[in-house]
Design a protein around this motif. Structure first.
Motif, PDB file in Angstrom:
ATOM      1  N   GLU A   1     -93.911  17.535-101.974  1.00  0.00           N
ATOM      2  CA  GLU A   1     -93.403  17.279-100.617  1.00  0.00           C
ATOM      3  C   GLU A   1     -93.641  15.830-100.202  1.00  0.00           C
ATOM      4  OE1 GLU A   1     -95.477  20.207 -98.392  1.00  0.00           O
ATOM      5  OE2 GLU A   1     -94.253  21.883 -99.171  1.00  0.00           O
TER       6      GLU A   1
ATOM      7  N   LYS B   1     -90.987  13.564-100.987  1.00  0.00           N
ATOM      8  CA  LYS B   1     -89.750  13.881-100.263  1.00  0.00           C
ATOM      9  C   LYS B   1     -88.862  14.836-101.075  1.00  0.00           C
ATOM     10  CE  LYS B   1     -91.125  10.946 -97.164  1.00  0.00           C
ATOM     11  NZ  LYS B   1     -91.781  11.451 -95.916  1.00  0.00           N
TER      12      LYS B   1
ATOM     13  N   THR C   1     -91.301   8.065-108.425  1.00  0.00           N
ATOM     14  CA  THR C   1     -90.266   7.986-107.389  1.00  0.00           C
ATOM     15  C   THR C   1     -89.442   6.718-107.537  1.00  0.00           C
ATOM     16  OG1 THR C   1     -91.623   9.296-105.860  1.00  0.00           O
ATOM     17  CG2 THR C   1     -89.870   7.956-104.902  1.00  0.00           C
TER      18      THR C   1
END
Length: 231
Positions: free
Chosen positions: A110, A113, A226
């Motif tokens: 989470e 994202k 990410t």
């Protein structure tokens, strides 16, 4: 080069080969490891692979399991998480990473994202080792073709190896997780697929529960993941 020098060089080569073979055996890789031609999984799609795994009896772990924990998430995920084996909660529910360590993994996902539905989560072993002991080399050898086929079918861009066992298997190394984490590594089975995923080793969530100070290191690793996926 005289005979004595040749003899010393020969003994050094033999010692190097022996050390390499011993390390491979520790990781569960042997000359008997199945090739693609020998494996019954190479033509199976994910639903058929899951069905096959549910009735697997290739190692003694099937005798004590409650569930086969195949994997869960998006079958087109760009990000995959791989651990070593199911725990007690996973064995009861048939889903990977649903206990305390799984709840922490959810928070990590989470924070990136994402949700569990956006990624794919699996383990090297599909059955729980008794008392959560470490996987044995022969168990890894017999069960890992399921994971290899999952990776071939899902084709993630990045695989986060959760903990030392997953990292050592996927990278084919004996180095420790503290040495491996924080940088991308090539996938062990790179010859089996084009655009092979990158491996990012990091600490297992269960380790973080015992060593919360390491959470910062894991977050730094996930920021690199990410950034790679956003390229």
């Amino acid at each position: 080069m005289n005979r004595e020098s040749l003899r010393k060089e020969y003994l050094q080569i033999v010692a190097s080969v022996r050390e390499y073979v011993e390390k491979q055996l520790e990781l569960g890789f042997t000359e008997l490891q199945e090739t693609e031609q020998q494996s019954p999984y190479t033509t199976l799609e994910l639903p058929q692979l899951d069905t096959h795994a549910q009735s697997c009896n290739r190692c003694p772990l099937h005798e004590s399991r409650n569930s086969v924990v195949f994997g869960a998430g998006s079958t087109s995920a760009t990000l995959m998480f791989v651990g070593e084996a199911p725990g007690a909660d996973e064995d009861r529910q048939g889903e990977p990473f649903v206990g305390r360590a799984g709840q922490l993994l959810n928070r990590i996902i989470e924070a990136m994202k994402l949700t569990r539905d956006d990624v794919y989560i699996a383990n090297i072993l599909k059955c729980r080792p008794p008392r959560n002991r470490n996987p044995k080399p022969d168990e890894i050898r017999k069960c890992s073709p399921y994971l290899e086929r999952q990776i071939e079918l899902i084709r993630p861009q990045v695989i986060v190896a959760l903990g030392g066992f997953a990292a050592k298997f996927l990278i084919n190394t004996t180095a420790g997780i503290s040495t491996l984490r924080g940088q991308f590594h090539p996938y062990l089975k790179v010859g089996r697929q084009e655009n092979a995923p990158k491996i990012m080793p990091t600490y297992h969530p269960a380790y973080l529960l015992r060593n919360p100070n390491a959470k910062r290191d894991v977050w730094e690793d996930m920021k690199k993941v990410t950034a790679f996926l956003e390229k």
